[in-house]
Design a protein around this motif. Structure first.
Motif, short mmCIF file in Angstrom:
data_model
loop_
_atom_site.label_atom_id
_atom_site.label_comp_id
_atom_site.label_asym_id
_atom_site.label_seq_id
_atom_site.Cartn_x
_atom_site.Cartn_y
_atom_site.Cartn_z
N SER A 105 0.81 -1.22 0.00
CA SER A 105 0.00 0.00 0.00
C SER A 105 0.84 1.27 0.00
CB SER A 105 -0.96 0.02 1.19
OG SER A 105 -0.24 -0.05 2.41
N ARG A 106 2.09 1.18 0.48
CA ARG A 106 2.92 2.39 0.54
C ARG A 106 4.39 1.99 0.60
NH1 ARG A 106 2.00 5.31 6.27
NH2 ARG A 106 -0.03 5.76 5.32
N GLY A 107 5.26 2.99 0.50
CA GLY A 107 6.70 2.77 0.69
C GLY A 107 7.32 1.79 -0.28
N VAL A 149 -3.18 1.54 -5.21
CA VAL A 149 -2.02 0.98 -5.90
C VAL A 149 -2.45 -0.14 -6.84
CG1 VAL A 149 -1.39 -0.75 -4.15
CG2 VAL A 149 0.37 0.23 -5.61
N ARG A 190 8.17 10.28 8.24
CA ARG A 190 7.53 10.91 7.09
C ARG A 190 8.56 11.06 6.00
NH1 ARG A 190 1.99 11.15 6.60
NH2 ARG A 190 1.17 11.05 8.71
N GLU A 202 -5.82 2.42 0.72
CA GLU A 202 -4.53 2.66 0.07
C GLU A 202 -4.18 1.53 -0.89
OE1 GLU A 202 -2.15 3.16 3.63
OE2 GLU A 202 -1.86 5.26 3.11
N SER A 252 -4.39 -1.98 4.80
CA SER A 252 -5.17 -0.79 4.49
C SER A 252 -5.89 -0.95 3.15
CB SER A 252 -4.27 0.45 4.45
OG SER A 252 -4.97 1.58 3.99
N THR A 275 10.89 6.20 3.95
CA THR A 275 9.50 5.76 3.88
C THR A 275 8.76 6.19 5.15
OG1 THR A 275 9.81 3.64 5.01
CG2 THR A 275 10.26 3.69 2.63
N TYR A 276 7.54 5.68 5.30
CA TYR A 276 6.75 5.93 6.50
C TYR A 276 7.13 5.00 7.65
CZ TYR A 276 3.56 8.72 3.64
OH TYR A 276 3.01 9.67 2.81
N ARG A 326 4.87 -0.55 -2.31
CA ARG A 326 4.19 0.16 -3.40
C ARG A 326 5.14 0.34 -4.59
NH1 ARG A 326 -0.19 3.82 -3.75
NH2 ARG A 326 0.02 5.34 -5.44
#
Length: 235
Positions: A15-17, A46, A191, A42, A39, A185-186, A20
């Motif tokens: 979903s992120r970082g 993607v 942040r 999110e 999530s 990344t998160y 993703r």
């Protein structure tokens, strides 16, 4: 070089970082991507960008992990690539860690890798092909203050993958482990995009390129371990 066109790739923590970035790059290379994360919102974003399949799941839950594999097989009929990227971390003096902190890191970082591999292996063995890529950490090879729980989980994840590599090689299945240094990344409530990180951290795209590198190696080439860290990182 191995062609990734139409390869079915499962990416956890998508979903992120880093996850993703890996999902987006594999899709760009022609792979059919199964995006996995907790999530749902999110994850759907993607999945749309990769034209892939979104499977919300907690990788540390046995039922969820099995469902990820089952959904990939139902949709695409096979699995070619499994990227075990989902991970969590928190850092403190050992005496200040809670049991919940410890259990969560081992559940996601170690048990999650174990459950996804265990569920995927019957299909990979039946195919006599496939590639499992674990995203570990450079702390799988070293220790540092405040990192007892996270480091222990990453040492354990590394042991799982290293052992699995020996167990499945005769089936034509590859297992590679990537050991990133600091990544922007998160992760750990960070942040991305801080001025300091610009100078000292890798980018998620760097790790995605490392994954692409090991996946695209010729069939007869086995890349077991790949360490990647920024030149400015201090140990």
């Amino acid at each position: 070089m191995t062609d990734l066109t139409d390869k079915v790739a499962i990416v956890t923590g998508a979903s992120r970082g880093i996850g993703r970035a890996i999902a987006l790059l594999l899709a760009l290379q022609g792979a059919k991507v199964v995006c996995v994360a907790r999530s749902a919102e999110e994850l759907e974003d993607v999945a749309q960008k990769t034209a892939g399949l979104a499977v919300p799941a907690d990788v540390a839950d046995e039922t969820d992990a099995q469902n990820v594999i089952d959904e990939a097989i139902r949709r695409f009929g096979r699995i070619d690539i499994l990227v075990c990227n989902a991970g969590v971390g928190s850092f403190n003096l050992l005496e200040h860690f809670t049991v919940a902190d410890w259990d969560q890191m081992f559940a996601v970082n170690v048990k999650g890798t174990f459950l996804l591999c265990k569920a995927a292996l019957p299909h990979l063995k039946a195919q006599h092909s496939g590639h499992i890529v674990g995203i570990a950490s450079d702390v799988s090879k070293r220790t540092f203050q405040h990192g007892a729980a996270y480091g222990a989980s990453k040492y354990a994840q590394d042991a799982v993958l290293s052992t699995l590599r020996k167990e499945v090689r005769s089936f034509g299945i590859k297992v590679s482990t990537i050991y990133p240094g600091l990544v922007d990344t998160y992760f750990n409530d960070s942040r991305p995009g801080s001025p300091n990180a610009e100078k000292t951290h890798l980018k998620p795209a760097d790790i995605a390129q490392a994954v692409r590198y090991v996946l695209e190696a010729p069939t007869h080439v086995v890349i077991d371990e790949l360490m990647i860290h920024p030149l400015t990182q201090e140990y």
